[in-house]
Design a protein around this motif. Structure first.
Motif, PDB file in Angstrom:
ATOM      1  N   SER A   1       3.977   2.630  -4.416  1.00  0.00           N
ATOM      2  CA  SER A   1       3.448   2.350  -5.751  1.00  0.00           C
ATOM      3  C   SER A   1       4.170   1.147  -6.349  1.00  0.00           C
ATOM      4  CB  SER A   1       3.611   3.574  -6.655  1.00  0.00           C
ATOM      5  OG  SER A   1       4.984   3.907  -6.812  1.00  0.00           O
ATOM      6  N   VAL A   2       3.595   0.594  -7.423  1.00  0.00           N
ATOM      7  CA  VAL A   2       4.210  -0.549  -8.089  1.00  0.00           C
ATOM      8  C   VAL A   2       5.358  -0.061  -8.952  1.00  0.00           C
ATOM      9  CG1 VAL A   2       3.840  -2.450  -9.711  1.00  0.00           C
ATOM     10  CG2 VAL A   2       2.074  -1.861  -8.055  1.00  0.00           C
TER      11      VAL A   2
ATOM     12  N   LEU B   1       6.739  -3.360  -5.020  1.00  0.00           N
ATOM     13  CA  LEU B   1       6.512  -1.970  -4.641  1.00  0.00           C
ATOM     14  C   LEU B   1       7.821  -1.203  -4.651  1.00  0.00           C
ATOM     15  CD1 LEU B   1       4.175  -2.518  -1.542  1.00  0.00           C
ATOM     16  CD2 LEU B   1       3.518  -2.263  -3.948  1.00  0.00           C
TER      17      LEU B   1
ATOM     18  N   ASP C   1       7.613   4.571  -2.205  1.00  0.00           N
ATOM     19  CA  ASP C   1       6.403   5.316  -1.857  1.00  0.00           C
ATOM     20  C   ASP C   1       5.157   4.445  -1.828  1.00  0.00           C
ATOM     21  OD1 ASP C   1       5.945   4.828  -4.535  1.00  0.00           O
ATOM     22  OD2 ASP C   1       5.836   6.938  -5.130  1.00  0.00           O
TER      23      ASP C   1
ATOM     24  N   HIS D   1       9.270  -5.624  -2.393  1.00  0.00           N
ATOM     25  CA  HIS D   1       9.542  -4.243  -2.786  1.00  0.00           C
ATOM     26  C   HIS D   1      10.964  -4.172  -3.331  1.00  0.00           C
ATOM     27  CE1 HIS D   1      12.293  -2.769   0.535  1.00  0.00           C
ATOM     28  NE2 HIS D   1      11.943  -3.965   0.966  1.00  0.00           N
TER      29      HIS D   1
END
Length: 281
Positions: free
Chosen positions: A209-210, A204, A207, A103
């Protein structure tokens, strides 16, 4: 390009299981071990990519391979996939815990679900696979290869969940190594530097998402093939720790012995930020 294949029979007909094996380092390692004569089992989440890779290994390397759709974060799915592997090949000689996600977000902006997902894949995924494969590995005096990261010993900004998962891997597998003393099973932790794979592209954000923005520039980036070659050679020697950081020895030494200097000079650079001007290093 792959290195010249030497006549080494260590992995000939050995059963090698690679998690997250359809892309990046996992795929490159599958190719390299196929060259060495291994029989391959690939765990991944993309059935189409699995089918394509198995066909490629058969067509281009004459390798016997099995692709298994498996989420390593799901302990029951891993148990079933391991049972299928043992039924098909009789056992497992080498387990490569490669599956992982990352992330790019600050701790404050990262939702709890992101921490849980990253730990589920990076840490518990390796734990599930190792737990399920261990009886076979012990019976065959096999190897466990764990893909960690330079962040396993050097922190990176905006990767708190990822860093934590890699530190956890070291704690787990260094302990397991001691417990397996005398069993014939080798445990090798691999710490690559920045590598050209889809891991950073699919990072990520807070949140879950990607990330929409491109990955941050981090200096020299190794190829997946070069990293796979180094892992292959390390496995031949049954190494315990393989550090492949392309930021050389400075990150590890400074992070451990000179943490303030590391935080001021190398940490911003490794995290894709411009370090403040504090003199020459």
């Amino acid at each position: 390009m792959y290195r010249k294949v030497f006549a080494n029979k260590v992995f000939d007909r050995k059963v090698v299981l690679i998690t997250g094996g359809c892309a990046g380092i996992g795929r490159a390692l599958a190719m390299r071990l196929a060259q060495a004569g291994a029989r391959l089992v690939i765990f991944d989440l993309d059935q189409q990519a699995l089918d394509s890779l198995v066909q490629h290994l058969a067509d281009h390397h004459n390798a016997e391979a099995l692709g298994v759709l498996c989420d390593v974060a799901d302990a029951a799915a891993v148990e079933q996939a391991m049972a299928l592997t043992v039924e098909r090949f009789g056992g497992i000689d080498v387990l490569v815990n490669n599956a992982g996600i990352t992330h790019r977000s600050s701790f404050a902006d990262t939702e709890l679900a992101v921490f849980q997902r990253i730990m589920a894949v990076n840490y518990f995924g390796a734990l599930h696979c190792t737990k399920a494969a261990l009886p076979s590995l012990v019976a065959r005096s096999g190897q466990i290869i764990v893909l960690s990261s330079l962040s396993g010993f050097s922190p990176l900004l905006y990767r708190s969940a990822y860093n934590a998962s890699k530190h956890a891997l070291h704690g787990l597998f260094e302990t397991l190594r001691y417990e397996l003393t005398g069993s014939g099973v080798n445990v090798m932790l691999v710490c690559p530097g920045f590598t050209a794979t889809d891991l950073r592209k699919n990072a990520l954000v807070g949140d879950g998402s990607v990330a929409a923005q491109p990955p941050l520039a981090m200096g020299k980036v190794a190829s997946a093939q070069d990293v796979a070659e180094a892992i292959y050679r390390g496995a031949l020697k049954r190494r315990r720790l393989l550090v492949l950081s392309n930021v050389d020895w400075r990150a590890r030494v400074l992070a451990r012995f000179f943490p303030q200097l590391f935080e001021r000079v190398l940490l911003p650079r490794l995290s894709g930020l411009k370090p403040p001007r504090t003199g020459r290093f």
